[in-house]
Design an enzyme around this catalytic site. Sequence first.
Site, mmCIF file in Angstrom:
data_model
loop_
_atom_site.group_PDB
_atom_site.id
_atom_site.type_symbol
_atom_site.label_atom_id
_atom_site.label_comp_id
_atom_site.label_asym_id
_atom_site.label_seq_id
_atom_site.Cartn_x
_atom_site.Cartn_y
_atom_site.Cartn_z
ATOM 1 N N THR A 49 0.826 -1.211 0.000
ATOM 2 C CA THR A 49 0.000 0.000 0.000
ATOM 3 C C THR A 49 0.857 1.257 0.000
ATOM 4 O O THR A 49 0.596 2.204 -0.743
ATOM 5 C CB THR A 49 -0.925 0.004 1.238
ATOM 6 N N ARG A 75 -8.889 0.250 4.774
ATOM 7 C CA ARG A 75 -8.698 0.383 3.328
ATOM 8 C C ARG A 75 -9.592 -0.563 2.531
ATOM 9 O O ARG A 75 -9.965 -0.245 1.405
ATOM 10 C CB ARG A 75 -7.239 0.074 2.971
ATOM 11 N N ILE A 129 5.612 -4.274 9.928
ATOM 12 C CA ILE A 129 5.808 -3.824 8.547
ATOM 13 C C ILE A 129 5.529 -2.333 8.574
ATOM 14 O O ILE A 129 4.395 -1.899 8.738
ATOM 15 C CB ILE A 129 4.909 -4.591 7.563
ATOM 16 N N TYR A 173 -2.710 -9.886 4.838
ATOM 17 C CA TYR A 173 -2.652 -8.470 5.207
ATOM 18 C C TYR A 173 -4.066 -7.983 5.499
ATOM 19 O O TYR A 173 -4.891 -7.890 4.592
ATOM 20 C CB TYR A 173 -1.995 -7.676 4.077
ATOM 21 N N LYS A 223 -0.194 -9.704 8.791
ATOM 22 C CA LYS A 223 0.068 -8.295 9.078
ATOM 23 C C LYS A 223 -1.259 -7.697 9.532
ATOM 24 O O LYS A 223 -2.208 -7.599 8.756
ATOM 25 C CB LYS A 223 0.590 -7.565 7.835
ATOM 26 N N TYR A 264 -13.059 -3.812 -1.762
ATOM 27 C CA TYR A 264 -14.258 -3.428 -2.504
ATOM 28 C C TYR A 264 -15.274 -4.569 -2.604
ATOM 29 O O TYR A 264 -16.443 -4.367 -2.350
ATOM 30 C CB TYR A 264 -13.920 -2.902 -3.913
#
Length: 297
Positions: A45, A139, A209, A134, A162, A108
């Site tokens: 990202t 997001r 991370i 992740y 993560k 989405y």
Amino acid sequence: MKIEGTIVAMITPFTPDDEVDEDGLRENINYLIENGVDGLLIAGTTGESATITHEEQRRMIDLLVEEVDGRVTTIAGAGSNSTKEALGLVKHADAAGADAALVITPYYNRPQPHGLLEHYKILSDAAEIPLIIYNVPSRTGTDIDVDTVLKLAEEDNIIGLKEASPDLDKVSQLMKKLMERGLDDEFVILSGNDNLTLPMIPLGAKGVISVVANVDPARMSRMVNEALSGDFESAMKTHYELYDLMKGLFIETNPVPAKEALNMMGKPAGHVRPPLGQLKKENREKLRRILEDLSLL
């Protein structure tokens, strides 16, 4: 291969004509390694994965593996909201020789838990490269639940998570169940939020991370190493040294402030690709003061 410590979620530097700055990328890789980080993530990202092409992404993965040459752990961003597209990226990361692939929960689409299971199992079955889930619900619109993570942790090459939600109790729930199943040594939890890394480590996380490590790799690595060694008094002091930077790098959408900070420091970064815009003038001045206070300028 150990996935732990400070892994940098690298920015993607661009040239003035909007090409990936490969020379700048190599320069940043070496700067970060020289300052003590344990691993590098490319095309995540923070690397503007949403606006780099798959061709650029594959080339960047190749470049990372080549330039690092075994010195630290290499992780390839290889996620998509399309299982088919993610599969192609995971296979490329595997063929390129990356140590692991980071695969974001599909955004989405908002898949159900059984859809997420199928998505990750398809990727796991198709390649030998270790996969790191992740989770970043802010997001993606999807928060992968503890039970789904536990089911995926039983897959041979799904090795970690993560976790970039702010829910620390979720980390405790997950670690408790991993320990009960004897999976806590095989499945690693990594912080996805710089400012929550310190409290996550005593709960069982093995590192971070990190966005902050793009800008201050030495200090971020020091904090993580102090915490992992059990020196929480020193780690707390370093955490608060970095705290304004941790917040400042999210004063606008990541990676806008991180790239602006690196530009101020004379490191390769360049612009952000639209639809992201450049940092507002008043926020640029706030960020500059933070960098000056840390003697980074």
